[in-house]
Design a protein around this motif. Structure first.
Motif, PDB file in Angstrom:
ATOM      1  N   GLU A 140      12.590 -45.246 -15.528  1.00  0.00           N
ATOM      2  CA  GLU A 140      13.774 -44.416 -15.693  1.00  0.00           C
ATOM      3  C   GLU A 140      14.222 -43.859 -14.340  1.00  0.00           C
ATOM      4  OE1 GLU A 140      15.482 -40.902 -18.607  1.00  0.00           O
ATOM      5  OE2 GLU A 140      13.500 -41.744 -18.917  1.00  0.00           O
ATOM      6  N   MET A 141      13.280 -43.587 -13.431  1.00  0.00           N
ATOM      7  CA  MET A 141      13.650 -43.197 -12.073  1.00  0.00           C
ATOM      8  C   MET A 141      14.504 -44.278 -11.416  1.00  0.00           C
ATOM      9  SD  MET A 141      10.251 -41.595 -10.305  1.00  0.00           S
ATOM     10  CE  MET A 141       9.551 -40.011 -10.768  1.00  0.00           C
ATOM     11  N   VAL A 142      14.036 -45.527 -11.586  1.00  0.00           N
ATOM     12  CA  VAL A 142      14.752 -46.646 -10.970  1.00  0.00           C
ATOM     13  C   VAL A 142      16.065 -46.910 -11.701  1.00  0.00           C
ATOM     14  CG1 VAL A 142      14.642 -49.113 -10.471  1.00  0.00           C
ATOM     15  CG2 VAL A 142      12.613 -47.671 -10.148  1.00  0.00           C
ATOM     16  N   GLY A 143      16.018 -46.970 -13.037  1.00  0.00           N
ATOM     17  CA  GLY A 143      17.202 -47.300 -13.819  1.00  0.00           C
ATOM     18  C   GLY A 143      18.312 -46.284 -13.685  1.00  0.00           C
ATOM     19  N   GLY A 144      17.967 -45.016 -13.453  1.00  0.00           N
ATOM     20  CA  GLY A 144      18.984 -43.989 -13.325  1.00  0.00           C
ATOM     21  C   GLY A 144      19.803 -44.108 -12.062  1.00  0.00           C
ATOM     22  N   ARG A 145      19.314 -44.881 -11.094  1.00  0.00           N
ATOM     23  CA  ARG A 145      20.031 -45.021  -9.824  1.00  0.00           C
ATOM     24  C   ARG A 145      20.728 -46.383  -9.674  1.00  0.00           C
ATOM     25  NH1 ARG A 145      18.068 -41.199  -6.120  1.00  0.00           N
ATOM     26  NH2 ARG A 145      17.437 -39.382  -7.326  1.00  0.00           N
ATOM     27  N   ILE A 146      20.757 -47.180 -10.756  1.00  0.00           N
ATOM     28  CA  ILE A 146      21.415 -48.490 -10.663  1.00  0.00           C
ATOM     29  C   ILE A 146      22.922 -48.307 -10.497  1.00  0.00           C
ATOM     30  CG2 ILE A 146      21.948 -50.612 -11.929  1.00  0.00           C
ATOM     31  CD1 ILE A 146      19.239 -50.386 -13.249  1.00  0.00           C
ATOM     32  N   ARG A 147      23.512 -49.002  -9.531  1.00  0.00           N
ATOM     33  CA  ARG A 147      24.948 -48.892  -9.280  1.00  0.00           C
ATOM     34  C   ARG A 147      25.709 -49.655 -10.363  1.00  0.00           C
ATOM     35  NH1 ARG A 147      25.283 -51.313  -4.582  1.00  0.00           N
ATOM     36  NH2 ARG A 147      24.711 -49.440  -3.446  1.00  0.00           N
TER      37      ARG A 147
END
Length: 603
Positions: free
Chosen positions: A490-497
């Motif tokens: 979720e840390m990674v997915g929340g920053r997807i452009r």
């Protein structure tokens, strides 16, 4: 009618069975004390004049001095006075009669003792100028003319003071309160007599010769000095009068059993807990601390959190619970679990309130809210800057992993959290993570691998498959690993452009999308602000994907997760695809984690 007779027979059996099953008590092991108001001494401790089978030697022998104080001699000839022994939590509280415990600590060596201290290390600094701050405390007895000695936690800004007016004296593995209040708190894990104490029974050796196996003894009968197993005839069971009286009492007992058990259990627990920090407060205290609940920090199904203040410098977060469900297990579970934890990455419980049906928990106040607030970027527009850097997110992920590692491996019993999610990761003023909310946690033995549960627990989206259905495997510490993996992703997915041309944003945000791009060696469309961010993103994603493998045995341990996060990520291999149908267990398939032994929860 047959049902009522059966109920009555069961009750009579329960009433007289303890007398029938009472084992032989060892001679000369009555409760003792050095003075009338001194601490009660019984197994595993013994006074020096009592036989050796009355205590669990070595290290548990006490003696009385000429002032009738109870004295414990620790390794390297350190003599301290016993203030209190808590047999339920298996802790002993000691103090120095000379009121300078810090002066004796360098001589103390617990490596060969059954007693130990589980607190974070503290550092003593000798300063030529006075200091004033809540992060350290003065140790008056070690000061000298022109110098004062202060105690610091190892995570304080020591470099700032060491470059200024202070020099380091020594580092100790003892708590802040040891220095500030001249009190040393030690605990023991062997012998394990907590279950006997919780049942209101005494613990002791089953055999006075072999001195190996411990046994629970009926407390009332032990103290009367009974040494022979009483023989109870069956005439009582056949007496009609006794049957009628007992049956009537049993019927009366059933009407209020649940409420009475709940109150007795809670009050007994809190009474045993009152001498151990955290502090118990009344509801009037809670209203005063929160200024009549003036400032609300958050609200959920569990209750409401308010900001409070214990003093002009100490702020707290007060969680006022909703009407307690069941027998108050979650409330007892929370304070009983977190109250024994002392780790930099676990939130500290300052106090609690149990005033009738009004219950509240008081935690240290963390000004930066939870991780949930920082996962998403400030704006979804191209080029927007994230609330915190990827390097800081990596720091939060590693700190959370270390907190989970402490829960799984650093305590006497393994603690399974079962609700790891961004909302339960709080951040202090330096954005250091602290795990909170232990209402669903469970204690279990380190020697076993799995835990039985009567119902699923946790938050949808973070619950491991085996917690929802045993067809996926056995519930164990690997269930927390799954939840932590979802947190990383979720840390990674929340920053997807987001691609404005793509209508199906859910597909872009999906975990499978992240895996596909890593599998192809493509760069994730993540907002990058600094050099090296792409490496951190890849590492967090790969570790997260390893953690959410469907089979518990395919997930790494928390120690392995911590090691992967500590490394640079260059040698990390991509996990098997957890989203392929061949990797997803079918509901009618046999679990692949048959080597996990099912164990019962430790109450």
């Amino acid at each position: 009618m047959q049902v009522r007779v059966l109920e009555m027979s069961i009750l009579l059996f329960l009433v007289f069975f303890p007398l029938l099953s009472l084992g032989q008590r060892l001679e000369g092991c009555e409760d003792s004390s050095c003075k009338s108001h001194g601490p009660i001494v019984h197994f595993p401790f013994r006074l020096s004049h009592q036989p050796k089978h009355c205590g669990y030697d070595p290290g548990f022998e006490l003696h009385c001095n000429n002032k009738k104080d109870t004295i414990l001699e620790l390794p390297s000839s350190v003599h301290l006075v016993v203030e209190k022994i808590d047999y339920l939590s298996q802790e002993i509280f000691l103090y120095d009669p000379d009121e300078c415990l810090a002066d004796k600590l360098p001589k103390l060596n617990l490596s060969q003792s059954n007693l130990r201290n589980d607190y974070d290390p503290m550092v003593l600094l000798n300063c030529s100028a006075p200091l004033a701050d809540s992060d350290y405390a003065l140790v008056p007895c070690l000061g000298s003319s022109g110098y004062k000695v202060y105690v610091f936690s190892t995570n304080s800004f020591l470099s700032f003071f060491l470059s200024g007016p202070c020099t380091k004296i020594h580092q100790y593995p003892y708590s802040w309160y040891t220095f500030r209040e001249n009190t040393l708190q030690l605990n023991w894990s062997i012998p394990l007599c907590r279950n006997c104490e919780f049942k209101g029974m005494d613990c002791g050796f089953k055999d006075g010769i072999k001195l190996l196996e411990t046994h629970c003894f009926n407390r009332t009968m032990m103290h009367r000095g009974i040494t022979k197993q009483p023989l109870i005839a069956g005439v009582v069971l056949g007496t009609a009068l006794v049957c009628i009286i007992v049956f009537s009492l049993y019927q009366l007992y059933l009407t209020s059993r649940n409420e009475r058990e709940s109150r007795v259990r809670l009050e007994k627990f809190l009474e045993d807990y009152k001498a151990i920090r955290p502090t118990r407060y009344s509801y009037a205290d809670i209203k005063k601390i929160t200024n009549d609940f003036n400032e609300k920090l958050g609200e959920g199904s569990y209750g409401t959190v308010y900001k409070g203040r214990l003093s002009s410098e100490i702020y707290v977060a007060v969680k006022v619970l909703c009407d307690s469900k069941g027998k108050g297990e979650e409330f007892i579970n929370e304070i009983g679990t977190i109250g024994r934890i002392h780790h930099v990455n676990v939130v500290r419980l300052v106090g609690f309130c149990a005033d009738g049906f009004r219950r509240a928990l008081i935690y240290e106040y963390l000004p930066n809210d939870s991780l949930e607030r920082f996962i998403l970027p400030v704006s979804s527009s191209p080029g927007s800057v994230s609330l915190i850097s990827w390097n800081k997110l990596q720091h939060i992920a590693l700190g959370t992993a270390r907190g989970i590692e402490y829960l799984h491996q650093g305590c006497d019993q393994q603690i399974l959290h079962f609700d790891i999610k961004p909302q339960n990761i709080l951040l202090d003023h330096n954005l250091n993570p602290k795990i909170c909310d232990f209402g669903l946690a469970k204690l279990c033995s380190k020697e076993k691998s799995a835990v039985t549960m009567t119902a699923a627990r946790g938050t949808i989206g973070y619950i491991a498959p085996e917690v929802l259905s045993r067809n996926f495997g056995k519930v164990s510490h690997k269930s927390d690993i799954y939840s932590f993996g979802m947190l990383l992703l979720e840390m990674v997915g929340g920053r997807i452009r987001m691609d404005p041309k793509t209508n199906n944003h859910s597909k872009v945000n999906s975990l499978e999308w992240i895996y596909r791009h890593l599998e192809k060696g493509e760069e994730l469309k993540i907002r990058i602000e600094e050099e090296g961010d792409a490496t951190i993103v890849r590492k967090l994603a790969i570790v997260g994907l390893w953690c959410i493998q469907w089979h518990p045995n395919d997930r790494p341990s928390i120690k392995e997760v911590t090691q992967m996060l500590e490394g640079d990520g260059s040698h990390l291999n991509l996990s098997p695809n957890p989203f392929m149908a061949t990797n997803t267990p079918k509901l009618n398939a046999s679990p692949l984690s048959e080597d996990l032994d099912v164990i019962l929860e430790i109450e």
